[in-house]
Design an enzyme around this catalytic site. Structure first.
Site, PDB file in Angstrom:
ATOM      1  CB  SER A  64      -5.241  -0.050  -6.037  1.00 42.24           C
ATOM      2  OG  SER A  64      -4.516   1.026  -6.569  1.00 42.24           O
ATOM      3  CE  LYS A  67      -4.330   0.262  -9.728  1.00 43.57           C
ATOM      4  NZ  LYS A  67      -3.040   0.510  -9.036  1.00 43.57           N
ATOM      5  CE1 TYR A 189      -5.844   2.947 -12.465  1.00 41.99           C
ATOM      6  CE2 TYR A 189      -5.368   5.282 -12.218  1.00 41.99           C
ATOM      7  CZ  TYR A 189      -5.202   3.978 -11.805  1.00 41.99           C
ATOM      8  OH  TYR A 189      -4.395   3.705 -10.726  1.00 41.99           O
ATOM      9  CE1 TYR A 240      -0.050  -1.723  -6.782  1.00 39.38           C
ATOM     10  CE2 TYR A 240      -0.598  -1.195  -4.519  1.00 39.38           C
ATOM     11  CZ  TYR A 240      -0.966  -1.336  -5.826  1.00 39.38           C
ATOM     12  OH  TYR A 240      -2.250  -1.095  -6.179  1.00 39.38           O
ATOM     13  CB  VAL A 258      -4.217   4.968  -1.726  1.00 43.48           C
ATOM     14  CG1 VAL A 258      -2.864   4.456  -2.165  1.00 43.48           C
ATOM     15  CG2 VAL A 258      -5.016   5.526  -2.877  1.00 43.48           C
TER      16      VAL A 258
HETATM   17  O1  DON Z   1      -3.734   5.787  -9.406  1.00 40.55           O
HETATM   18  C1  DON Z   1      -3.690   6.036  -8.214  1.00 40.55           C
HETATM   19  O2  DON Z   1      -2.695   6.533  -7.684  1.00 40.55           O
HETATM   20  C2  DON Z   1      -4.912   5.715  -7.362  1.00 40.55           C
HETATM   21  N1  DON Z   1      -6.115   5.942  -8.101  1.00 40.55           N
HETATM   22  C3  DON Z   1      -4.896   4.278  -6.923  1.00 40.55           C
HETATM   23  C4  DON Z   1      -3.633   3.885  -6.181  1.00 40.55           C
HETATM   24  C5  DON Z   1      -3.827   2.817  -5.188  1.00 40.55           C
HETATM   25  O3  DON Z   1      -4.888   2.617  -4.622  1.00 40.55           O
HETATM   26  C6  DON Z   1      -2.606   2.057  -4.831  1.00 40.55           C
HETATM   27  N2  DON Z   1      -2.876   1.050  -3.844  1.00 40.55           N
HETATM   28  N3  DON Z   1      -2.508   0.893  -2.731  1.00 40.55           N
END
Ligand code: DON
Length: 304
Positions: A64, A67, A189, A240, A258
């Site tokens: 993330s 982003k 994405y 979040y 993550v």
């Molecule tokens: O879309 C997802 O679930 C992962 N590609 C990215 C989520 C993420 O990194 C949330 N951050 N803490």
């Protein structure tokens, strides 16, 4: 004068002694292979001084954190038109929470929850000539490093298990908030999330967010006002349902992923990147959060 290296060294010593390092993400199966003991921090000042400790030169999945790059590129391409399709409010919910999207008629709360980032991915798909290649080149240019790449195994691993992101994209499509086909948007994405970088590459690539929109090569990518907005979004939405906690403990705008990475910055002063793959219950790096709290406390440097 703050002794950054001494502070990073002491944080590293403390971190090594911690028994509960959190849980490595496994919902994207390929991410589960990472060494839970890995830990690195890198700090780069606006003057170009570098300080590092531990695994700050090891590649990890930025997830993330990507982003922020995607949002900045979309802002450069279409400016304020973004805000017709994505809001700028904290969600107070996990990154993959779906119910709000239906209640709020397909307008994601912010560009950092997954549904918001999927809309940003759609904008990039519509406005870049060769979306995946152009986006990777943008990140490479920001970091001044052409070795940065997608990890295809991670992208594929998320593609075959990303049911919630498919649900989110389909919901967005049903509300006419995606221009491109769901599969094409998610392919982009999943790739943006699967970029691999080191802490030191991230500290360099985030330079523009700490330096009024101009990257290390002195190219102006976004305006000072756009940087103000991106940093405001990082502070209020970058973690979040733990954004309040991060502001409370650390006091810097930042963004987590993550893969266990967190990048945070103090405008005009420094960018600090930390990586520790074990996550807490909210999906943010457990030791990473702790390390940054220690850092701003010891250095007495935060936005507050
Ligand atoms: O879309 C997802 O679930 C992962 N590609 C990215 C989520 C993420 O990194 C949330 N951050 N803490």
């Amino acid at each position: 004068m703050v002794d950054f290296q001494a502070i990073l060294n002491s944080i590293y010593q403390d971190a090594r002694a911690v028994k509960d390092k959190g849980v490595v993400a496994s919902y994207i199966p390929e991410l589960a292979h990472v060494d839970p003991e890995a830990f690195g921090i890198h700090l780069r000042t606006s003057e170009g001084e570098n300080y590092g400790v531990g695994d700050f030169d090891k590649l990890f999945s930025i997830q993330s954190i990507s982003k922020v790059f995607a949002l900045s590129k979309a802002m450069a391409l279409i400016g304020d038109a973004i805000w017709k399709r994505v809001d700028v409010e904290p969600s107070g919910n996990p990154y993959n929470f779906l119910a709000l999207l239906e209640i709020e008629n397909g307008i994601p709360r912010n560009p950092f929850i997954n549904s918001g980032a999927i809309v940003i991915a759609d904008i990039l798909l519509s406005n870049l000539k060769n979306p995946k290649a152009d986006f990777l080149n943008y990140v490479r240019e920001l970091a001044g490093d052409s070795s940065i790449n997608y990890n295809e195994e991670v992208a594929y691993s998320e593609k075959i298990t990303g049911f919630k992101n498919y649900a989110s994209a389909n919901l967005l499509k049903s509300f006419n908030n995606l221009e491109n086909p769901v599969d094409a948007v998610l392919d982009f994405y999943f790739h943006q999330c699967a970029i691999e970088m080191t802490c030191s590459q991230l500290s360099k690539a985030f330079y523009l967010f700490a330096n009024k929109g101009s990257c290390m090569q002195q190219k102006q990518h976004i305006s000072n006002q756009q940087v103000k907005r991106i940093n405001a979004l990082m502070l209020t939405c970058g973690f979040y349902d733990e954004a309040g906690e991060f502001a409370f403990e650390v006091g810097l705008p930042g963004k987590s992923g993550v893969g266990g990475g967190i990048v945070a910055l103090l405008p005009d002063q420094f960018i600090v990147s930390v990586w520790s793959p074990g996550l807490n219950k909210k999906g943010n790096s457990k030791l990473g959060m702790h390390a940054l709290e220690q850092f701003t406390t010891k250095a007495k440097l935060s936005i507050f």
